[in-house]
Design a protein around this motif. Structure first.
Motif, PDB file in Angstrom:
ATOM      1  N   GLU A  46       0.867  -1.192   0.000  1.00 48.95           N
ATOM      2  CA  GLU A  46       0.000   0.000   0.000  1.00 48.95           C
ATOM      3  C   GLU A  46       0.897   1.233   0.000  1.00 48.95           C
ATOM      4  N   ILE A  48       2.127   4.533   1.564  1.00 48.25           N
ATOM      5  CA  ILE A  48       2.061   5.171   2.883  1.00 48.25           C
ATOM      6  C   ILE A  48       2.666   6.574   2.834  1.00 48.25           C
ATOM      7  N   LEU A  50       4.736   9.669   4.160  1.00 48.08           N
ATOM      8  CA  LEU A  50       5.864   9.919   5.072  1.00 48.08           C
ATOM      9  C   LEU A  50       6.378  11.334   4.832  1.00 48.08           C
ATOM     10  N   THR A  51       6.644  12.055   5.900  1.00 49.96           N
ATOM     11  CA  THR A  51       7.090  13.444   5.789  1.00 49.96           C
ATOM     12  C   THR A  51       8.527  13.516   5.280  1.00 49.96           C
ATOM     13  N   VAL A  65      12.160   9.687   8.339  1.00 47.91           N
ATOM     14  CA  VAL A  65      12.298   9.051   9.655  1.00 47.91           C
ATOM     15  C   VAL A  65      11.013   8.268   9.882  1.00 47.91           C
ATOM     16  N   ILE A  66      11.184   6.949  10.026  1.00 49.34           N
ATOM     17  CA  ILE A  66      10.008   6.068  10.004  1.00 49.34           C
ATOM     18  C   ILE A  66       9.894   5.277  11.304  1.00 49.34           C
ATOM     19  N   VAL A  69       4.983   0.696  12.829  1.00 48.12           N
ATOM     20  CA  VAL A  69       3.726   0.558  13.585  1.00 48.12           C
ATOM     21  C   VAL A  69       2.831  -0.545  13.009  1.00 48.12           C
ATOM     22  N   GLY A  70       3.084  -0.950  11.767  1.00 46.19           N
ATOM     23  CA  GLY A  70       2.221  -1.940  11.124  1.00 46.19           C
ATOM     24  C   GLY A  70       2.960  -2.585   9.967  1.00 46.19           C
ATOM     25  N   LYS A  71       2.197  -3.249   9.081  1.00 43.12           N
ATOM     26  CA  LYS A  71       2.822  -4.038   8.011  1.00 43.12           C
ATOM     27  C   LYS A  71       3.710  -3.202   7.079  1.00 43.12           C
ATOM     28  N   THR A  73       5.086  -0.154   7.277  1.00 45.42           N
ATOM     29  CA  THR A  73       6.286   0.472   7.845  1.00 45.42           C
ATOM     30  C   THR A  73       7.321  -0.609   8.188  1.00 45.42           C
ATOM     31  N   ILE A 112       7.522  10.534  17.017  1.00 45.01           N
ATOM     32  CA  ILE A 112       8.040  10.515  15.639  1.00 45.01           C
ATOM     33  C   ILE A 112       7.858  11.887  14.971  1.00 45.01           C
ATOM     34  N   LEU A 218      -1.489  17.313  10.336  1.00 47.52           N
ATOM     35  CA  LEU A 218      -2.442  16.211  10.470  1.00 47.52           C
ATOM     36  C   LEU A 218      -1.952  14.930   9.795  1.00 47.52           C
ATOM     37  N   ASN A 219      -1.819  13.874  10.602  1.00 47.65           N
ATOM     38  CA  ASN A 219      -1.349  12.596  10.059  1.00 47.65           C
ATOM     39  C   ASN A 219      -2.506  11.608   9.944  1.00 47.65           C
ATOM     40  N   ILE A 221      -5.169   8.990   8.033  1.00 47.06           N
ATOM     41  CA  ILE A 221      -4.927   7.913   7.073  1.00 47.06           C
ATOM     42  C   ILE A 221      -5.135   8.497   5.674  1.00 47.06           C
ATOM     43  N   MET A 222      -4.234   8.151   4.742  1.00 43.05           N
ATOM     44  CA  MET A 222      -4.326   8.689   3.372  1.00 43.05           C
ATOM     45  C   MET A 222      -4.237   7.565   2.355  1.00 43.05           C
ATOM     46  N   GLU A 272      -5.776  -3.710  10.170  1.00 40.35           N
ATOM     47  CA  GLU A 272      -4.336  -3.433  10.297  1.00 40.35           C
ATOM     48  C   GLU A 272      -3.643  -4.531  11.105  1.00 40.35           C
TER      49      GLU A 272
HETATM   50  C1  LIG Z   1       1.127  13.478   5.983  1.00 40.19           C
HETATM   51  C2  LIG Z   1       1.620  12.326   6.814  1.00 40.19           C
HETATM   52  C3  LIG Z   1       2.955  12.252   7.118  1.00 40.19           C
HETATM   53  C4  LIG Z   1       3.438  11.172   7.869  1.00 40.19           C
HETATM   54  N1  LIG Z   1       4.764  11.138   8.141  1.00 40.19           N
HETATM   55  C5  LIG Z   1       5.274  10.088   8.821  1.00 40.19           C
HETATM   56  C6  LIG Z   1       6.668  10.001   9.056  1.00 40.19           C
HETATM   57  O1  LIG Z   1       7.453  10.868   8.652  1.00 40.19           O
HETATM   58  N2  LIG Z   1       7.119   8.932   9.734  1.00 40.19           N
HETATM   59  C7  LIG Z   1       6.291   7.942  10.196  1.00 40.19           C
HETATM   60  O2  LIG Z   1       6.780   6.986  10.796  1.00 40.19           O
HETATM   61  N3  LIG Z   1       4.964   7.996   9.981  1.00 40.19           N
HETATM   62  C8  LIG Z   1       4.440   9.048   9.296  1.00 40.19           C
HETATM   63  N4  LIG Z   1       3.091   9.090   9.052  1.00 40.19           N
HETATM   64  C9  LIG Z   1       2.250   7.956   9.511  1.00 40.19           C
HETATM   65  C10 LIG Z   1       2.438   6.761   8.573  1.00 40.19           C
HETATM   66  O3  LIG Z   1       1.958   7.090   7.297  1.00 40.19           O
HETATM   67  C11 LIG Z   1       1.693   5.552   9.129  1.00 40.19           C
HETATM   68  O4  LIG Z   1       2.309   5.157  10.336  1.00 40.19           O
HETATM   69  C12 LIG Z   1       1.719   4.378   8.150  1.00 40.19           C
HETATM   70  O5  LIG Z   1       0.902   4.649   7.051  1.00 40.19           O
HETATM   71  C13 LIG Z   1       1.253   3.129   8.849  1.00 40.19           C
HETATM   72  O6  LIG Z   1       1.235   2.066   7.925  1.00 40.19           O
HETATM   73  P1  LIG Z   1       1.420   0.558   8.428  1.00 40.19           P
HETATM   74  O7  LIG Z   1       0.900  -0.344   7.361  1.00 40.19           O
HETATM   75  O8  LIG Z   1       2.808   0.315   8.894  1.00 40.19           O
HETATM   76  O9  LIG Z   1       0.525   0.472   9.690  1.00 40.19           O
HETATM   77  P2  LIG Z   1      -1.068   0.234   9.694  1.00 40.19           P
HETATM   78  O10 LIG Z   1      -1.308  -1.223   9.713  1.00 40.19           O
HETATM   79  O11 LIG Z   1      -1.727   1.032   8.611  1.00 40.19           O
HETATM   80  O12 LIG Z   1      -1.384   0.858  11.093  1.00 40.19           O
HETATM   81  C14 LIG Z   1      -0.886   0.330  12.320  1.00 40.19           C
HETATM   82  C15 LIG Z   1      -1.224   1.302  13.451  1.00 40.19           C
HETATM   83  O13 LIG Z   1      -0.464   2.505  13.262  1.00 40.19           O
HETATM   84  C16 LIG Z   1      -1.245   3.637  13.522  1.00 40.19           C
HETATM   85  N5  LIG Z   1      -1.378   4.437  12.292  1.00 40.19           N
HETATM   86  C17 LIG Z   1      -1.722   4.023  11.055  1.00 40.19           C
HETATM   87  N6  LIG Z   1      -1.758   5.045  10.176  1.00 40.19           N
HETATM   88  C18 LIG Z   1      -1.438   6.130  10.904  1.00 40.19           C
HETATM   89  C19 LIG Z   1      -1.302   7.503  10.596  1.00 40.19           C
HETATM   90  N7  LIG Z   1      -1.542   7.994   9.374  1.00 40.19           N
HETATM   91  N8  LIG Z   1      -0.930   8.328  11.591  1.00 40.19           N
HETATM   92  C20 LIG Z   1      -0.710   7.889  12.828  1.00 40.19           C
HETATM   93  N9  LIG Z   1      -0.831   6.598  13.196  1.00 40.19           N
HETATM   94  C21 LIG Z   1      -1.184   5.742  12.251  1.00 40.19           C
HETATM   95  C22 LIG Z   1      -2.567   3.140  14.013  1.00 40.19           C
HETATM   96  O14 LIG Z   1      -2.548   3.053  15.426  1.00 40.19           O
HETATM   97  C23 LIG Z   1      -2.665   1.764  13.428  1.00 40.19           C
HETATM   98  O15 LIG Z   1      -3.473   0.926  14.132  1.00 40.19           O
HETATM   99  C24 LIG Z   1       2.560  10.157   8.329  1.00 40.19           C
HETATM  100  C25 LIG Z   1       1.203  10.238   8.012  1.00 40.19           C
HETATM  101  C26 LIG Z   1       0.739  11.319   7.265  1.00 40.19           C
HETATM  102  C27 LIG Z   1      -0.693  11.396   6.894  1.00 40.19           C
END
Ligand SMILES: Cc1cc2nc3c(=O)[nH]c(=O)nc-3n(C[C@H](O)[C@H](O)[C@H](O)COP(=O)(O)OP(=O)(O)OC[C@H]3O[C@@H](n4cnc5c(N)ncnc54)[C@H](O)[C@@H]3O)c2cc1C
Ligand code: FES
Length: 294
Positions: A46, A48, A50-51, A65-66, A69-71, A73, A112, A218-219, A221-222, A272
């Motif tokens: 998918e 994702i 990231l800033t 910087v990542i 938190v889930g699959k 990442t 983060i 604002l972070n 879901i996108m 997730e």
């Molecule tokens: C504009 C923007 C910039 C971002 N920049 C960064 C960054 O620089 N570094 C970084 O590590 N992450 C950043 N994020 C968050 C990052 O996109 C999510 O952590 C990532 O999409 C999670 O995907 P995953 O499949 O690993 O986890 P998922 O399986 O999708 O989620 C696992 C858990 O992580 C948390 N999570 C999921 N999506 C988000 C989210 N958008 N924001 C906060 N928590 C979330 C929830 O608790 C969720 O249950 C950003 C999000 C946005 C919208």
């Protein structure tokens, strides 16, 4: 066109946060503080958001910087230097508004959200602003990029929930003291939704403290990051709807309905969790197969 990982280092001691430098010359050329990219690791992955935590136009690189938190990442952070990610889209989102303010700017980073404070602080300081930075984390091992942030701050205050570094407490403790003591032109808060909600409650002028203009990042879901899918929508307190990807991600914190956002943030929690369990299972099976073949 695949994008190569040029550097990868672990940050802090939690084992969950990584800094990665990606070769992306066209994105680096146009990147500014506030922008983000969408990364897709492989064909079934998918996208994702990231800033862009830093960029180097000459080298043609962006730094991410990542936090795992889930699959997705985890998949990304399991890659090594020399590996490539399948696609990267960006820079997306709006550049932060750069102005020369009369009074200091307070920049607050939590968890983060500390890393994205760096380009904002750097660009605002280059415009002649005095920057007071407040960094907060649960404990010392989660505090990242301290030296880098210090290099672009006039004053740096650190808080940890457990008191293992800096002041014991939360970022709003020093914020309250600062806005009570002196005039502040702008507050910027980047971090967990709950932290940004409390920063906004501190600066919205509803209590005894003065109102201070506040931006939050604002972070949500996108999915597409271009204003088409509606996934990142958020409600404003006057009943309006905006999209974090195209109206932000940095928006006026005083208009955001945080309670609604917090309710919607975990709407895919079950999916997730399932997706991560399947990925972990796949990794274990692959490891077992490899050890049997060896
Ligand atoms: C504009 C923007 C910039 C971002 N920049 C960064 C960054 O620089 N570094 C970084 O590590 N992450 C950043 N994020 C968050 C990052 O996109 C999510 O952590 C990532 O999409 C999670 O995907 P995953 O499949 O690993 O986890 P998922 O399986 O999708 O989620 C696992 C858990 O992580 C948390 N999570 C999921 N999506 C988000 C989210 N958008 N924001 C906060 N928590 C979330 C929830 O608790 C969720 O249950 C950003 C999000 C946005 C919208
Ligand atoms: S991510 Fe689709 S509209 Fe913002």
């Amino acid at each position: 066109m695949p994008y190569e990982i040029l550097e990868k280092i672990q940050l802090g001691d939690s084992g969950t946060i990584f800094e990665m430098v990606l070769k992306t010359p066209l994105i680096a050329k146009k990147a500014y503080a506030g922008n983000f990219i969408l990364v897709r690791v492989n064909e079934t992955g998918e996208r994702i958001p990231l800033t862009i935590a830093d960029y180097d136009r000459e080298k043609g690189t962006v730094t991410l910087v990542i936090q795992v938190v889930g699959k997705s990442t985890k998949l990304l952070c399991n890659l090594k230097v020399g590996d490539k990610v399948l696609d990267v889209v960006g820079p997306l989102g709006n550049r932060i508004h750069i102005d020369k303010y009369e009074h200091p700017v307070v920049i607050i980073g939590g968890g983060i959200g500390i890393a994205p404070c760096y380009p904002q602080s750097k660009e605002l300081r280059e415009a002649g602003n005095k920057i007071i930075t407040i960094l907060g984390a649960r404990s010392k091992g989660l505090l990242i990029w301290k030296d880098r942030i210090k290099s672009v701050s006039d004053e740096l205050i650190i808080t940890t929930d457990d008191g293992s570094e800096g002041r014991k407490g939360v970022v709003t403790d020093p914020l309250k003291e600062i806005i009570k003591e002196k005039e502040i032109s702008l507050v910027i808060a980047i971090g967990p939704l709950i932290m940004m909600k409390y920063v906004v409650l501190t600066t919205n002028g509803s209590g005894s403290l003065p109102k201070v203009k506040t931006y939050v990042s604002l972070n949500t879901i996108m999915i597409d990051g271009t204003g088409m899918c509606g996934c990142c929508r958020f409600l404003t307190l006057d009943g309006g709807v905006q999209f974090a990807c195209v109206d932000g991600p940095d928006v006026d914190g005083h208009i955001v309905d945080f309670d609604n956002l917090l309710k919607r943030a975990d709407r895919f929690l079950e999916q997730e969790k399932y997706s991560l369990e399947c990925y972990d299972e796949e990794c274990r099976a692959l490891e077992k197969y490899k050890s049997e073949v060896d």
